[in-house]
Design a protein around this motif. Structure first.
Motif, PDB file in Angstrom:
ATOM      1  N   ALA A  69       0.863  -1.177   0.000  1.00 38.22           N
ATOM      2  CA  ALA A  69       0.000   0.000   0.000  1.00 38.22           C
ATOM      3  C   ALA A  69       0.899   1.227   0.000  1.00 38.22           C
ATOM      4  CB  ALA A  69      -0.908  -0.009   1.223  1.00 38.22           C
ATOM      5  N   GLY A  70       0.424   2.312  -0.548  1.00 38.47           N
ATOM      6  CA  GLY A  70       1.261   3.516  -0.661  1.00 38.47           C
ATOM      7  C   GLY A  70       1.290   4.328   0.618  1.00 38.47           C
ATOM      8  N   HIS A 254       9.300  -4.966  -0.302  1.00 34.34           N
ATOM      9  CA  HIS A 254       9.248  -3.640  -0.929  1.00 34.34           C
ATOM     10  C   HIS A 254       7.874  -2.985  -0.832  1.00 34.34           C
ATOM     11  CE1 HIS A 254       7.033  -5.112  -4.472  1.00 34.34           C
ATOM     12  NE2 HIS A 254       7.900  -6.107  -4.584  1.00 34.34           N
ATOM     13  N   GLY A 255       7.830  -1.706  -1.213  1.00 31.54           N
ATOM     14  CA  GLY A 255       6.586  -0.945  -1.225  1.00 31.54           C
ATOM     15  C   GLY A 255       5.987  -0.860  -2.618  1.00 31.54           C
ATOM     16  N   THR A 256       5.330   0.259  -2.897  1.00 29.83           N
ATOM     17  CA  THR A 256       4.578   0.391  -4.151  1.00 29.83           C
ATOM     18  C   THR A 256       5.431   0.886  -5.312  1.00 29.83           C
ATOM     19  OG1 THR A 256       3.951   2.638  -3.490  1.00 29.83           O
ATOM     20  CG2 THR A 256       2.415   0.873  -2.933  1.00 29.83           C
ATOM     21  N   ALA A 257       6.687   1.245  -5.034  1.00 23.28           N
ATOM     22  CA  ALA A 257       7.638   1.707  -6.059  1.00 23.28           C
ATOM     23  C   ALA A 257       7.002   2.679  -7.041  1.00 23.28           C
ATOM     24  CB  ALA A 257       8.244   0.500  -6.790  1.00 23.28           C
ATOM     25  N   ASP A 259       8.071   5.132  -8.495  1.00 21.42           N
ATOM     26  CA  ASP A 259       8.952   5.569  -9.599  1.00 21.42           C
ATOM     27  C   ASP A 259       8.858   4.661 -10.821  1.00 21.42           C
ATOM     28  OD1 ASP A 259      10.084   3.639  -7.911  1.00 21.42           O
ATOM     29  OD2 ASP A 259      12.147   4.263  -8.283  1.00 21.42           O
ATOM     30  N   ASN A 267      10.179  -6.030 -10.698  1.00 15.95           N
ATOM     31  CA  ASN A 267      10.709  -7.384 -10.520  1.00 15.95           C
ATOM     32  C   ASN A 267       9.699  -8.204  -9.696  1.00 15.95           C
ATOM     33  OD1 ASN A 267      12.167  -9.648  -9.921  1.00 15.95           O
ATOM     34  ND2 ASN A 267      14.033  -8.554  -9.327  1.00 15.95           N
TER      35      ASN A 267
HETATM   36  P1  NAI Z   1       9.757   1.007  -2.312  1.00 21.63           P
HETATM   37  O1  NAI Z   1      10.129  -0.336  -1.809  1.00 21.63           O
HETATM   38  O2  NAI Z   1       8.414   1.134  -2.908  1.00 21.63           O
HETATM   39  O3  NAI Z   1      10.837   1.462  -3.420  1.00 21.63           O
HETATM   40  C1  NAI Z   1      12.204   1.703  -3.109  1.00 21.63           C
HETATM   41  C2  NAI Z   1      13.039   1.575  -4.389  1.00 21.63           C
HETATM   42  O4  NAI Z   1      13.141   0.204  -4.733  1.00 21.63           O
HETATM   43  C3  NAI Z   1      12.431   2.267  -5.598  1.00 21.63           C
HETATM   44  O5  NAI Z   1      13.461   2.819  -6.379  1.00 21.63           O
HETATM   45  C4  NAI Z   1      11.734   1.152  -6.332  1.00 21.63           C
HETATM   46  O6  NAI Z   1      11.636   1.359  -7.719  1.00 21.63           O
HETATM   47  C5  NAI Z   1      12.633  -0.035  -6.021  1.00 21.63           C
HETATM   48  N1  NAI Z   1      11.853  -1.281  -5.994  1.00 21.63           N
HETATM   49  C6  NAI Z   1      11.072  -1.715  -4.984  1.00 21.63           C
HETATM   50  N2  NAI Z   1      10.491  -2.872  -5.320  1.00 21.63           N
HETATM   51  C7  NAI Z   1      10.891  -3.168  -6.566  1.00 21.63           C
HETATM   52  C8  NAI Z   1      10.615  -4.241  -7.466  1.00 21.63           C
HETATM   53  N3  NAI Z   1       9.802  -5.264  -7.146  1.00 21.63           N
HETATM   54  N4  NAI Z   1      11.209  -4.215  -8.688  1.00 21.63           N
HETATM   55  C9  NAI Z   1      12.042  -3.226  -9.025  1.00 21.63           C
HETATM   56  N5  NAI Z   1      12.344  -2.193  -8.218  1.00 21.63           N
HETATM   57  C10 NAI Z   1      11.770  -2.163  -7.006  1.00 21.63           C
HETATM   58  O7  NAI Z   1       9.937   2.015  -1.104  1.00 21.63           O
HETATM   59  P2  NAI Z   1       9.599   3.576  -1.015  1.00 21.63           P
HETATM   60  O8  NAI Z   1       9.914   4.252  -2.306  1.00 21.63           O
HETATM   61  O9  NAI Z   1      10.273   4.004   0.209  1.00 21.63           O
HETATM   62  O10 NAI Z   1       8.054   3.643  -0.741  1.00 21.63           O
HETATM   63  C11 NAI Z   1       7.072   3.837  -1.769  1.00 21.63           C
HETATM   64  C12 NAI Z   1       5.697   3.690  -1.159  1.00 21.63           C
HETATM   65  O11 NAI Z   1       5.510   2.354  -0.709  1.00 21.63           O
HETATM   66  C13 NAI Z   1       5.437   4.607   0.037  1.00 21.63           C
HETATM   67  O12 NAI Z   1       4.157   5.165  -0.119  1.00 21.63           O
HETATM   68  C14 NAI Z   1       5.486   3.667   1.230  1.00 21.63           C
HETATM   69  O13 NAI Z   1       4.614   4.079   2.258  1.00 21.63           O
HETATM   70  C15 NAI Z   1       5.020   2.366   0.616  1.00 21.63           C
HETATM   71  N6  NAI Z   1       5.520   1.167   1.314  1.00 21.63           N
HETATM   72  C16 NAI Z   1       4.612   0.207   1.591  1.00 21.63           C
HETATM   73  C17 NAI Z   1       4.980  -0.960   2.202  1.00 21.63           C
HETATM   74  C18 NAI Z   1       3.924  -1.976   2.491  1.00 21.63           C
HETATM   75  O14 NAI Z   1       2.803  -1.834   2.059  1.00 21.63           O
HETATM   76  N7  NAI Z   1       4.242  -3.045   3.186  1.00 21.63           N
HETATM   77  C19 NAI Z   1       6.384  -1.225   2.543  1.00 21.63           C
HETATM   78  C20 NAI Z   1       7.292  -0.170   2.160  1.00 21.63           C
HETATM   79  C21 NAI Z   1       6.857   0.987   1.572  1.00 21.63           C
END
Ligand code: NAI
Ligand code: MG
Length: 326
Positions: A69-70, A254-257, A259, A267
């Protein structure tokens, strides 16, 4: 196999990687999938990030697969962990042959306390200048985590486990955590070694082979497992299990990525490996091993998503995994 698996895609790349993981589960078993909603999008529509219906469905299911979730992550994942009664978040972090990793020798598992610490939700704004947070540590939750750790070490064939903490500063809270965990391990005849969590961060980067199973408080486990993701090639590789007494919820670390969301290049490995942990939980260890082997084989010489230096899409990788499962 006809267990009921709740599927919550959530937001962002959750909508891309969860369907990939579901297609893998469909290929190895005969499950009943029940879709449920949570996250930013459902909050925009209904005002609630986690509808009661979703909470109840998760609480009653055999297992749940969740994406991410974001902005509403804390409003979704913390109650969902509660819905399954999860007291431990299992986060394996290992490097895979063929994947460019900072530390290719990494093979760790974090066992993260999953109910309290600084994530217990007791935050207050006391004035325009002052906010506070109450850090909650109970002997009972620490002991429950330690009991799980002792069993886990046995199953993994590990020598014992490390306890990461900061009891030199947070004497009362982390002192309680450390004492409770070490006491249980001593009672169970499992060896433990203490490590201060900041020192752990350095040591694991320099030589991850010093560590195997690492038991940590909630926030430390969250941060240190992301650090370990950096050692093995990124967040796209780390699965996790939120384990409760009967029920469990599986999700990539990971989160919602945002970007890369919507581009079809996320991935799916972390989500598919989370599905393998789900298979283990339901008692299908052979199918879980098959899925892990297929993912490993694709990571070794198959198509790769851009985070691993390739130019393949989520679907290409998923199709390759499915082919190697045949
Ligand atoms: P993120 O894990 O979404 O991304 C961090 C970096 O890792 C980004 O550059 C992203 O492109 C890359 N990345 C992550 N997973 C990937 C995948 N499967 N394949 C390729 N690249 C990947 O963390 P960020 O940016 O800190 O958070 C984004 C949103 O996600 C926020 O709104 C946050 O609250 C949420 N979030 C939700 C979680 C959950 O629901 N359990 C856990 C962590 C973050
Ligand atoms: Mg995190």
């Amino acid at each position: 196999m006809s267990e009921e698996i709740v599927v919550i895609e959530g937001d962002g790349i959750g909508k891309e990687v969860v369907p990939a993981a579901v297609s893998v589960l469909e290929a190895v078993g005969d499950f009943r999938f029940v879709g449920a909603e949570a996250g930013d999008a459902v909050k925009d529509e209904t005002g609630e990030a986690l509808p009661q219906e979703t909470y109840d469905t998760v609480a009653e299911a055999d297992a749940t697969l969740f994406g991410a979730a974001g902005e509403t992550a804390a409003d979704v994942i913390l109650p969902l962990r509660e819905a399954v009664g999860s007291f431990v978040n299992v986060r394996p972090a290992r490097a895979y042959p063929g994947v460019d990793a900072v530390r290719p020798e990494t093979d760790l598992v974090f066992l993260r306390e999953n109910t309290e610490g600084v994530y217990s939700g007791h935050e207050d704004r006391l004035s325009d200048d002052l906010s506070t947070l109450t850090r909650v540590v109970t002997t009972s939750a620490s002991e429950r985590l330690a009991e799980f750790a002792c069993e886990y070490v046995d199953e993994r064939g590990a020598d014992g486990f490390h306890v990461a903490h900061k009891a030199n500063v947070m004497r009362e809270t982390d002192g309680r955590f450390r004492d409770a965990v070490v006491d249980v391990a001593e009672r169970e005849g499992v060896e433990t070694e203490e490590v201060l969590m900041d020192a752990f961060a350095t040591r694991v980067c320099l030589d991850p082979t010093q560590f195997d199973v690492v038991v940590c408080p909630n926030l430390a486990g969250d941060v240190l497992s992301d650090l370990a993701a950096g050692l093995v090639g990124g967040l796209g590789l780390l699965p996790s299990a939120n384990v409760g007494p009967d029920n469990a919820l599986f999700e990539p670390v990971h989160g919602t990525a945002p970007d890369i969301a919507g581009e079809g290049v996320a991935n799916p490995s972390a989500a598919i490996l989370s599905a393998a942990m789900l298979l283990d939980h339901l008692g299908y260890g052979d199918a879980a091993d098959d899925v892990r082997a297929a993912v490993e084989s694709v990571l070794a010489d198959g198509p790769r998503t851009p985070d691993l230096g390739g130019d393949a899409g989520t679907e290409d990788v998923t199709t390759a995994v499915l082919k190697r499962l045949d």
